[in-house]
Design a protein around this motif. Structure first.
Motif, PDB file in Angstrom:
ATOM      1  N   SER A 130       2.954 -28.552 -11.075  1.00  0.00           N
ATOM      2  CA  SER A 130       2.395 -27.356 -10.453  1.00  0.00           C
ATOM      3  C   SER A 130       3.361 -26.665  -9.516  1.00  0.00           C
ATOM      4  CB  SER A 130       1.123 -27.719  -9.671  1.00  0.00           C
ATOM      5  OG  SER A 130       0.175 -28.325 -10.532  1.00  0.00           O
ATOM      6  N   CYS A 131       3.025 -25.423  -9.204  1.00  0.00           N
ATOM      7  CA  CYS A 131       3.769 -24.655  -8.226  1.00  0.00           C
ATOM      8  C   CYS A 131       2.826 -23.693  -7.522  1.00  0.00           C
ATOM      9  CB  CYS A 131       4.895 -23.866  -8.906  1.00  0.00           C
ATOM     10  SG  CYS A 131       5.998 -23.004  -7.772  1.00  0.00           S
ATOM     11  N   MET A 132       2.915 -23.655  -6.203  1.00  0.00           N
ATOM     12  CA  MET A 132       2.206 -22.660  -5.410  1.00  0.00           C
ATOM     13  C   MET A 132       3.223 -21.665  -4.862  1.00  0.00           C
ATOM     14  SD  MET A 132      -1.122 -22.958  -5.333  1.00  0.00           S
ATOM     15  CE  MET A 132      -1.185 -21.597  -4.164  1.00  0.00           C
ATOM     16  N   ILE A 133       2.934 -20.380  -5.034  1.00  0.00           N
ATOM     17  CA  ILE A 133       3.815 -19.314  -4.567  1.00  0.00           C
ATOM     18  C   ILE A 133       2.996 -18.377  -3.687  1.00  0.00           C
ATOM     19  CG2 ILE A 133       5.332 -17.415  -5.261  1.00  0.00           C
ATOM     20  CD1 ILE A 133       5.467 -18.763  -8.058  1.00  0.00           C
ATOM     21  N   VAL A 134       3.532 -18.051  -2.521  1.00  0.00           N
ATOM     22  CA  VAL A 134       2.900 -17.068  -1.638  1.00  0.00           C
ATOM     23  C   VAL A 134       3.910 -15.957  -1.391  1.00  0.00           C
ATOM     24  CG1 VAL A 134       1.851 -16.629   0.608  1.00  0.00           C
ATOM     25  CG2 VAL A 134       1.465 -18.830  -0.551  1.00  0.00           C
ATOM     26  N   VAL A 135       3.488 -14.728  -1.650  1.00  0.00           N
ATOM     27  CA  VAL A 135       4.335 -13.545  -1.431  1.00  0.00           C
ATOM     28  C   VAL A 135       3.686 -12.680  -0.362  1.00  0.00           C
ATOM     29  CG1 VAL A 135       5.308 -11.461  -2.469  1.00  0.00           C
ATOM     30  CG2 VAL A 135       5.181 -13.578  -3.807  1.00  0.00           C
ATOM     31  N   ALA A 136       4.460 -12.280   0.628  1.00  0.00           N
ATOM     32  CA  ALA A 136       4.002 -11.365   1.665  1.00  0.00           C
ATOM     33  C   ALA A 136       4.878 -10.120   1.656  1.00  0.00           C
ATOM     34  CB  ALA A 136       4.074 -12.033   3.034  1.00  0.00           C
ATOM     35  N   THR A 137       4.291  -8.990   2.007  1.00  0.00           N
ATOM     36  CA  THR A 137       5.050  -7.750   2.103  1.00  0.00           C
ATOM     37  C   THR A 137       4.460  -6.862   3.189  1.00  0.00           C
ATOM     38  OG1 THR A 137       5.918  -5.848   0.868  1.00  0.00           O
ATOM     39  CG2 THR A 137       3.674  -6.560   0.338  1.00  0.00           C
ATOM     40  N   ASP A 138       5.304  -5.974   3.726  1.00  0.00           N
ATOM     41  CA  ASP A 138       4.810  -4.955   4.640  1.00  0.00           C
ATOM     42  C   ASP A 138       4.684  -3.604   3.953  1.00  0.00           C
ATOM     43  OD1 ASP A 138       7.484  -4.326   4.369  1.00  0.00           O
ATOM     44  OD2 ASP A 138       7.997  -4.694   6.464  1.00  0.00           O
ATOM     45  N   ALA A 139       4.851  -3.580   2.630  1.00  0.00           N
ATOM     46  CA  ALA A 139       4.643  -2.345   1.872  1.00  0.00           C
ATOM     47  C   ALA A 139       3.151  -2.022   1.810  1.00  0.00           C
ATOM     48  CB  ALA A 139       5.209  -2.479   0.465  1.00  0.00           C
ATOM     49  N   ALA A 140       2.846  -0.746   1.776  1.00  0.00           N
ATOM     50  CA  ALA A 140       1.448  -0.308   1.707  1.00  0.00           C
ATOM     51  C   ALA A 140       0.938  -0.462   0.280  1.00  0.00           C
ATOM     52  CB  ALA A 140       1.342   1.147   2.149  1.00  0.00           C
ATOM     53  N   MET A 141       0.193  -1.523   0.037  1.00  0.00           N
ATOM     54  CA  MET A 141      -0.290  -1.827  -1.310  1.00  0.00           C
ATOM     55  C   MET A 141      -1.753  -2.222  -1.254  1.00  0.00           C
ATOM     56  SD  MET A 141       2.963  -4.018  -2.715  1.00  0.00           S
ATOM     57  CE  MET A 141       2.631  -3.679  -4.436  1.00  0.00           C
ATOM     58  N   ASP A 142      -2.494  -1.874  -2.298  1.00  0.00           N
ATOM     59  CA  ASP A 142      -3.890  -2.303  -2.382  1.00  0.00           C
ATOM     60  C   ASP A 142      -3.977  -3.591  -3.188  1.00  0.00           C
ATOM     61  OD1 ASP A 142      -3.777  -1.577  -5.109  1.00  0.00           O
ATOM     62  OD2 ASP A 142      -4.766   0.363  -4.761  1.00  0.00           O
ATOM     63  N   GLY A 143      -5.195  -4.129  -3.268  1.00  0.00           N
ATOM     64  CA  GLY A 143      -5.387  -5.406  -3.935  1.00  0.00           C
ATOM     65  C   GLY A 143      -4.988  -5.395  -5.395  1.00  0.00           C
ATOM     66  N   ARG A 144      -5.279  -4.283  -6.098  1.00  0.00           N
ATOM     67  CA  ARG A 144      -4.905  -4.201  -7.511  1.00  0.00           C
ATOM     68  C   ARG A 144      -3.388  -4.290  -7.668  1.00  0.00           C
ATOM     69  NH1 ARG A 144      -2.812  -0.323 -10.498  1.00  0.00           N
ATOM     70  NH2 ARG A 144      -3.033   1.183  -8.806  1.00  0.00           N
ATOM     71  N   GLN A 145      -2.672  -3.559  -6.850  1.00  0.00           N
ATOM     72  CA  GLN A 145      -1.217  -3.582  -6.935  1.00  0.00           C
ATOM     73  C   GLN A 145      -0.655  -4.951  -6.573  1.00  0.00           C
ATOM     74  OE1 GLN A 145      -0.642  -0.326  -4.193  1.00  0.00           O
ATOM     75  NE2 GLN A 145      -0.189   1.135  -5.839  1.00  0.00           N
ATOM     76  N   LEU A 146      -1.269  -5.613  -5.605  1.00  0.00           N
ATOM     77  CA  LEU A 146      -0.811  -6.937  -5.209  1.00  0.00           C
ATOM     78  C   LEU A 146      -1.054  -7.968  -6.305  1.00  0.00           C
ATOM     79  CD1 LEU A 146      -1.948  -6.708  -1.525  1.00  0.00           C
ATOM     80  CD2 LEU A 146       0.415  -7.075  -2.279  1.00  0.00           C
ATOM     81  N   GLY A 147      -2.080  -7.757  -7.121  1.00  0.00           N
ATOM     82  CA  GLY A 147      -2.256  -8.615  -8.286  1.00  0.00           C
ATOM     83  C   GLY A 147      -1.082  -8.495  -9.250  1.00  0.00           C
TER      84      GLY A 147
END
Length: 349
Positions: free
Chosen positions: A237-254
């Motif tokens: 398995s692998c868990m990945i967490v991505v964070a950004t300060d770009a203005a994005m909505d939930g759909r785009q973050l998917g």
């Protein structure tokens, strides 16, 4: 049992001279380059245990702002990701993200919930979605003891800090195995021009999967560099967490999260049947400042995400040190001299 508290002296990918690609690395080359994101670890080493918990804490979650836009990608769903369905359904992150060991995930989720409900911000809360991911560290740790609980959760949350992030055999990566070598926690970041403004994409990973390590396209098989002593993870398995300060909505973050899972192939993941490959992406951007960005400017963010995740995956292996678990089971560190020699021969550095 003693906590691992000092950073590894082993080199990161940037120290080996591998270029960052089309986008510059952030100041710390870590997920903490995204403003307001802090990382904390609690680690248990000894007495048959190599395990722990890692906390990803967005400071933008407050009593006034109860959720952040977020989403989830499931590359392969063989895992125990607590909070997954609401995260995907509402595209909203309500708590810090914790990573831990497979059989401790439920205790960790309960401890996170209890900790938050005791805070003034949640004095009247009657529903809350804790998000806790895991990989299986049973090769190097007595996983059935379920040793990670409230004490370690509080320790990781209270230790969460900005700045450099300890990588390798720490927190949720203390007992993991990746690509035939000792795996662990890794992180990286990229700076991206989005519609004329510099934005940051940061990634943090917990690696415990099989395949053949590749760095800058150069194969580094554990069977060759370790003379046949490759380690195989329990689970995959692998868990990945991505964070950004770009203005994005939930759909785009998917869509960002999808690219994060794609990046695993760049380092040689084989996406085995029993693999739990998950990516969570969230934005700390204040919606009062505008957004989301238009879809037609997302491509650089997608590319930067894949670069940052790929480097974080590699850093998790480079930083990890040889670890011996119960019954002498051993996951050996990738030999840095052998890596340097192969990268040099291939012209990658």
């Amino acid at each position: 049992m003693t906590p691992l508290s000092s950073a590894s002296s082993r080199p990161r990918l940037a120290d080996l001279g591998v270029p960052s690609g089309a986008f510059a690395r952030g100041a710390e080359n870590a997920i903490t380059d995204v403003g307001g994101v802090r990382i904390g670890h609690a680690t248990l080493h000894g007495d048959g245990l190599h395990t722990g918990v890692t906390a990803i804490v967005p400071d933008t979650l407050t009593g006034e702002r109860r959720s952040l836009p977020a989403n989830l990608s499931v590359g392969n769903g063989y895992g125990k990701l607590v909070g997954a369905t609401q995260l995907r359904e509402l595209a909203a992150l309500e708590t810090p993200i914790l990573l831990t060991s497979t059989l401790s995930v439920f205790r960790v989720a309960d401890a996170l919930l209890g900790h938050l409900l005791a805070t003034p911000a949640h004095a009247r809360t009657t529903t809350l979605n804790p998000v806790v991911g895991e990989t299986n560290d049973g090769f190097l740790s007595d996983i059935r003891r379920r040793a990670v609980g409230e004490e370690q959760v509080v320790q990781a949350l209270e230790a969460a800090a900005a700045g450099p992030v300890v990588e390798g055999c720490v927190g949720a990566g203390a007992g993991t195995v990746a690509l035939g070598y000792k795996g662990g926690i890794g992180t990286s970041s990229r700076l991206v021009d989005v519609a004329g403004q510099t934005r940051t994409v940061g990634a943090l990973v917990q690696t415990n999967f099989s395949g053949t390590l590749r760095i800058a396209g150069v194969p580094l098989p554990a069977e060759e560099l370790l003379s046949g002593a490759a380690a195989q993870p329990v689970g995959n398995s692998c868990m990945i967490v991505v964070a950004t300060d770009a203005a994005m909505d939930g759909r785009q973050l998917g869509r960002v999260a999808n690219r994060a899972v794609f990046a695993m192939r760049g380092v040689g993941a084989d996406y085995a049947q029993g693999s739990g490959d998950y990516a969570i992406a969230f934005s700390v951007h204040d919606p009062a400042l505008g957004g989301p960005v238009a879809d037609d400017v997302l491509s650089p963010l997608f590319a930067a995400t894949m670069d940052a995740v790929e480097e974080a995956l590699i850093n998790s292996v480079l930083a990890a040190e040889t670890t011996v678990g119960p019954e002498g089971r051993t996951a050996r560190a990738v030999p840095i001299d052998g890596v340097r020699a192969r990268l040099t021969r291939a012209g990658a550095v």
